[in-house]
Design a protein around this motif. Structure first.
Motif, PDB file in Angstrom:
ATOM      1  N   ASP A  71       0.837  -1.191   0.000  1.00  0.00           N
ATOM      2  CA  ASP A  71       0.000   0.000   0.000  1.00  0.00           C
ATOM      3  C   ASP A  71       0.877   1.248   0.000  1.00  0.00           C
ATOM      4  N   PHE A  72       1.495   1.528  -1.118  1.00  0.00           N
ATOM      5  CA  PHE A  72       2.264   2.766  -1.216  1.00  0.00           C
ATOM      6  C   PHE A  72       1.933   3.451  -2.543  1.00  0.00           C
ATOM      7  N   SER A  73       0.644   3.623  -2.750  1.00  0.00           N
ATOM      8  CA  SER A  73       0.120   4.185  -3.988  1.00  0.00           C
ATOM      9  C   SER A  73       0.606   5.611  -4.210  1.00  0.00           C
ATOM     10  N   LEU A  74       0.671   6.414  -3.152  1.00  0.00           N
ATOM     11  CA  LEU A  74       1.085   7.810  -3.308  1.00  0.00           C
ATOM     12  C   LEU A  74       2.534   7.896  -3.757  1.00  0.00           C
ATOM     13  N   GLN A  75       3.401   7.065  -3.169  1.00  0.00           N
ATOM     14  CA  GLN A  75       4.807   7.059  -3.569  1.00  0.00           C
ATOM     15  C   GLN A  75       4.957   6.626  -5.029  1.00  0.00           C
ATOM     16  N   THR A  76       4.244   5.564  -5.389  1.00  0.00           N
ATOM     17  CA  THR A  76       4.299   5.054  -6.760  1.00  0.00           C
ATOM     18  C   THR A  76       3.850   6.115  -7.757  1.00  0.00           C
ATOM     19  N   SER A  77       2.714   6.731  -7.498  1.00  0.00           N
ATOM     20  CA  SER A  77       2.151   7.720  -8.417  1.00  0.00           C
ATOM     21  C   SER A  77       3.029   8.955  -8.511  1.00  0.00           C
ATOM     22  N   THR A  78       3.527   9.414  -7.377  1.00  0.00           N
ATOM     23  CA  THR A  78       4.400  10.597  -7.378  1.00  0.00           C
ATOM     24  C   THR A  78       5.659  10.350  -8.198  1.00  0.00           C
ATOM     25  N   ALA A  79       6.281   9.186  -8.001  1.00  0.00           N
ATOM     26  CA  ALA A  79       7.494   8.856  -8.751  1.00  0.00           C
ATOM     27  C   ALA A  79       7.207   8.764 -10.247  1.00  0.00           C
ATOM     28  N   PHE A  80       6.065   8.194 -10.597  1.00  0.00           N
ATOM     29  CA  PHE A  80       5.708   8.040 -12.007  1.00  0.00           C
ATOM     30  C   PHE A  80       5.509   9.397 -12.674  1.00  0.00           C
ATOM     31  N   TRP A  81       4.720  10.271 -12.071  1.00  0.00           N
ATOM     32  CA  TRP A  81       4.425  11.560 -12.697  1.00  0.00           C
ATOM     33  C   TRP A  81       5.623  12.500 -12.649  1.00  0.00           C
ATOM     34  N   TYR A  82       6.490  12.309 -11.696  1.00  0.00           N
ATOM     35  CA  TYR A  82       7.753  13.063 -11.685  1.00  0.00           C
ATOM     36  C   TYR A  82       8.554  12.739 -12.952  1.00  0.00           C
ATOM     37  N   GLY A  83       8.622  11.451 -13.312  1.00  0.00           N
ATOM     38  CA  GLY A  83       9.318  11.050 -14.525  1.00  0.00           C
ATOM     39  C   GLY A  83       8.686  11.653 -15.770  1.00  0.00           C
ATOM     40  N   CYS A  84       7.359  11.649 -15.840  1.00  0.00           N
ATOM     41  CA  CYS A  84       6.672  12.240 -16.990  1.00  0.00           C
ATOM     42  C   CYS A  84       6.951  13.742 -17.087  1.00  0.00           C
ATOM     43  N   GLY A  85       7.045  14.398 -15.940  1.00  0.00           N
ATOM     44  CA  GLY A  85       7.286  15.840 -15.920  1.00  0.00           C
ATOM     45  C   GLY A  85       8.656  16.215 -16.458  1.00  0.00           C
ATOM     46  N   TRP A  86       9.705  15.528 -15.992  1.00  0.00           N
ATOM     47  CA  TRP A  86      11.035  15.917 -16.474  1.00  0.00           C
ATOM     48  C   TRP A  86      11.216  15.569 -17.943  1.00  0.00           C
ATOM     49  N   PHE A  87      10.543  14.513 -18.430  1.00  0.00           N
ATOM     50  CA  PHE A  87      10.666  14.174 -19.851  1.00  0.00           C
ATOM     51  C   PHE A  87       9.999  15.238 -20.723  1.00  0.00           C
ATOM     52  N   LEU A  88       8.869  15.755 -20.281  1.00  0.00           N
ATOM     53  CA  LEU A  88       8.190  16.832 -21.015  1.00  0.00           C
ATOM     54  C   LEU A  88       9.067  18.077 -21.058  1.00  0.00           C
ATOM     55  N   ILE A  89       9.704  18.399 -19.936  1.00  0.00           N
ATOM     56  CA  ILE A  89      10.611  19.558 -19.887  1.00  0.00           C
ATOM     57  C   ILE A  89      11.781  19.356 -20.848  1.00  0.00           C
ATOM     58  N   LEU A  90      12.318  18.141 -20.898  1.00  0.00           N
ATOM     59  CA  LEU A  90      13.435  17.840 -21.800  1.00  0.00           C
ATOM     60  C   LEU A  90      13.035  18.072 -23.256  1.00  0.00           C
ATOM     61  N   ILE A  91      11.842  17.626 -23.652  1.00  0.00           N
ATOM     62  CA  ILE A  91      11.384  17.806 -25.026  1.00  0.00           C
ATOM     63  C   ILE A  91      11.298  19.290 -25.373  1.00  0.00           C
ATOM     64  N   ILE A  92      10.755  20.079 -24.448  1.00  0.00           N
ATOM     65  CA  ILE A  92      10.607  21.527 -24.691  1.00  0.00           C
ATOM     66  C   ILE A  92      11.974  22.188 -24.824  1.00  0.00           C
ATOM     67  N   LEU A  93      12.896  21.862 -23.919  1.00  0.00           N
ATOM     68  CA  LEU A  93      14.227  22.462 -23.963  1.00  0.00           C
ATOM     69  C   LEU A  93      14.970  22.061 -25.231  1.00  0.00           C
ATOM     70  N   TRP A  94      14.843  20.796 -25.622  1.00  0.00           N
ATOM     71  CA  TRP A  94      15.535  20.330 -26.827  1.00  0.00           C
ATOM     72  C   TRP A  94      15.006  21.055 -28.066  1.00  0.00           C
ATOM     73  N   ALA A  95      13.693  21.188 -28.149  1.00  0.00           N
ATOM     74  CA  ALA A  95      13.098  21.835 -29.323  1.00  0.00           C
ATOM     75  C   ALA A  95      13.422  23.321 -29.384  1.00  0.00           C
ATOM     76  N   ALA A  96      13.546  23.949 -28.203  1.00  0.00           N
ATOM     77  CA  ALA A  96      13.698  25.402 -28.176  1.00  0.00           C
ATOM     78  C   ALA A  96      15.151  25.864 -28.205  1.00  0.00           C
ATOM     79  N   ALA A  97      16.045  25.094 -27.582  1.00  0.00           N
ATOM     80  CA  ALA A  97      17.369  25.660 -27.347  1.00  0.00           C
ATOM     81  C   ALA A  97      18.546  24.788 -27.723  1.00  0.00           C
TER      82      ALA A  97
END
Length: 405
Positions: A71-97
């Motif tokens: 029962d560690f759903s919050l930890q699992t979900s937080t870690a997952f969406w953290y990964g999605c967040g930094w990947f989205l930032i990487l795509i934006i930075l790569w395309a822009a700069a």
């Protein structure tokens, strides 16, 4: 430790380890030594990107799993969406700069985004694999790894034969299999570990505080582990790096023994009752037995693999068999060092572990800087092997001292 789980890991690792050996004749037909060198740099870049992206959050997840159970759903979900967040930032930075130009020997900036995608896929799957190992779900982990490896080599071969591609075939195969593994990981995260659409900044900060000391040790550890190839690529050329990479790939057959042992070794270490010091002292005795059992294997394998290699490669790769012995010594020494690392985690000696890694990296770098100009590839390989042996001796003596009554 359960013999059944070790056997399961060993069988699947052995099947996975056969794939690079069986496919070596085909790859050396479609790839030149220079291609192997470029591919080596690409895989190293992907490995570093994956490590930085993961930020050792998997260490925090493992700790939380034992505290919270399933029962560690919050930890699992937080870690997952953290990964999605930094990947989205990487795509934006790569395309822009990100500057669009050649980086190294055929690697251009477009591959940076591909490396980022591989890092994202590995972030999600490695976190899950670590939990599967702690739960001793050896069969699921083994089947998953086997199918992933089969897909990796199968797709690369199809691209090479049908499209006459070089090292890029292996890169596209890595991306394709990574994407498929990510989708499978999402299924198990949601089904077994409570992945949901929720996120907690407090939870993320807590996990990052826990994992940050380990990321520096992990990065230095990876720098050390790949220092031979980095120095060869920098101080020599892609062709020499490619010849050495062939020997490293074949010597990985020894690592299947180590990788079969590590998951069960860690699970047995983390599960203990009573005195922690007594528990670790008992494991140190088993560690010595493992080291002595490994010595005959390390002595027997070099001549066997040196005899086999010419039958697996094209004539343009002649000479790579001479690098097998030092490559095997590196694998054995690194394996001994790896088995001691969980004990440092349990003793909460992350700073000492970090300092040991730094000392090893400094010694290794200085040694390579002076030896590569005169000894070439051998100077790099034996410098790295010596650094791992030095680190193993240091850690062993420190653990003995800390666990005395």
């Amino acid at each position: 430790m359960r013999v059944r789980n070790i056997t399961t890991y060993f069988v699947f690792n052995a099947l996975s380890a056969l794939m690079p050996i069986v496919t070596l004749p085909l790859f050396t037909t479609y790839m030149s030594p220079k291609d192997f060198g470029i591919w080596t740099i690409f895989t190293l870049a992907a490995m570093y990107a994956s490590t930085i992206a993961r930020w050792e959050i998997n260490t925090s997840l493992k700790s939380d799993f034992y505290l919270e159970g399933n029962d560690f759903s919050l930890q699992t979900s937080t870690a997952f969406w953290y990964g999605c967040g930094w990947f989205l930032i990487l795509i934006i930075l790569w395309a822009a700069a990100f500057p669009k130009h050649l980086i190294w020997n055929g690697l251009n900036s477009e591959w940076v985004l591909a490396i980022g995608a591989i890092a994202f896929f590995r972030y999600q799957t490695v976190n899950l694999h670590q939990i599967l190992q702690l739960q001793n779900r050896a069969m699921l982990y083994g089947v998953w790894s086997l199918f992933a490896n089969a897909g990796l080599y199968g797709i690369a071969i199809i691209l090479m034969i049908c499209l006459n591609m070089d090292w890029r075939a292996r890169a596209w195969a890595e991306i394709s299999v990574g994407c498929a593994s990510f989708l499978v990981a999402m299924f198990f995260w949601r089904k077994d570990y409570g992945l949901r659409c929720k996120f907690s900044w407090n939870q993320l900060l807590r996990m990052l505080r826990f994992s940050t000391p380990y990321i520096f040790a992990a990065m230095i550890g990876y720098l050390l582990m790949t220092a031979d190839r980095l120095f060869i690529g920098k101080m020599m050329d892609a062709e020499h790096l490619g010849l050495y990479a062939i020997a490293v790939q074949l010597s990985a057959s020894l690592s299947l023994l180590i990788s079969a042992l590590v998951p069960e070794w860690e699970a047995a270490l983390y599960k203990h009752e009573g005195s922690l010091k007594l528990h670790i002292r008992r494991k140190l005795k088993k560690y010595i037995i493992i080291v002595f059992l490994a010595l005959p294997i390390v002595l027997i394998m070099p001549p066997v693999l040196q005899w086999v290699l010419p039958y697996l490669t094209q004539k343009s790769f002649a000479g790579s068999e001479s690098y097998i012995a030092p490559a095997l010594i590196i694998v054995a020494a690194a394996g001994g060092f790896t088995l001691l690392q969980p004990m440092m985690v349990m003793l909460k000696k992350s700073n000492a572990y970090l300092k040991t890694n730094i000392a090893m990296l400094v010694v290794c770098s200085i040694s390579m800087w002076f030896l590569i100009p005169s000894c070439g590839v051998y100077g790099a390989a034996y410098s790295l092997a010596g650094s791992y042996l030095l680190g193993s001796v240091l850690l062993y003596n420190l653990i003995v001292r800390w666990t005395k009554d």
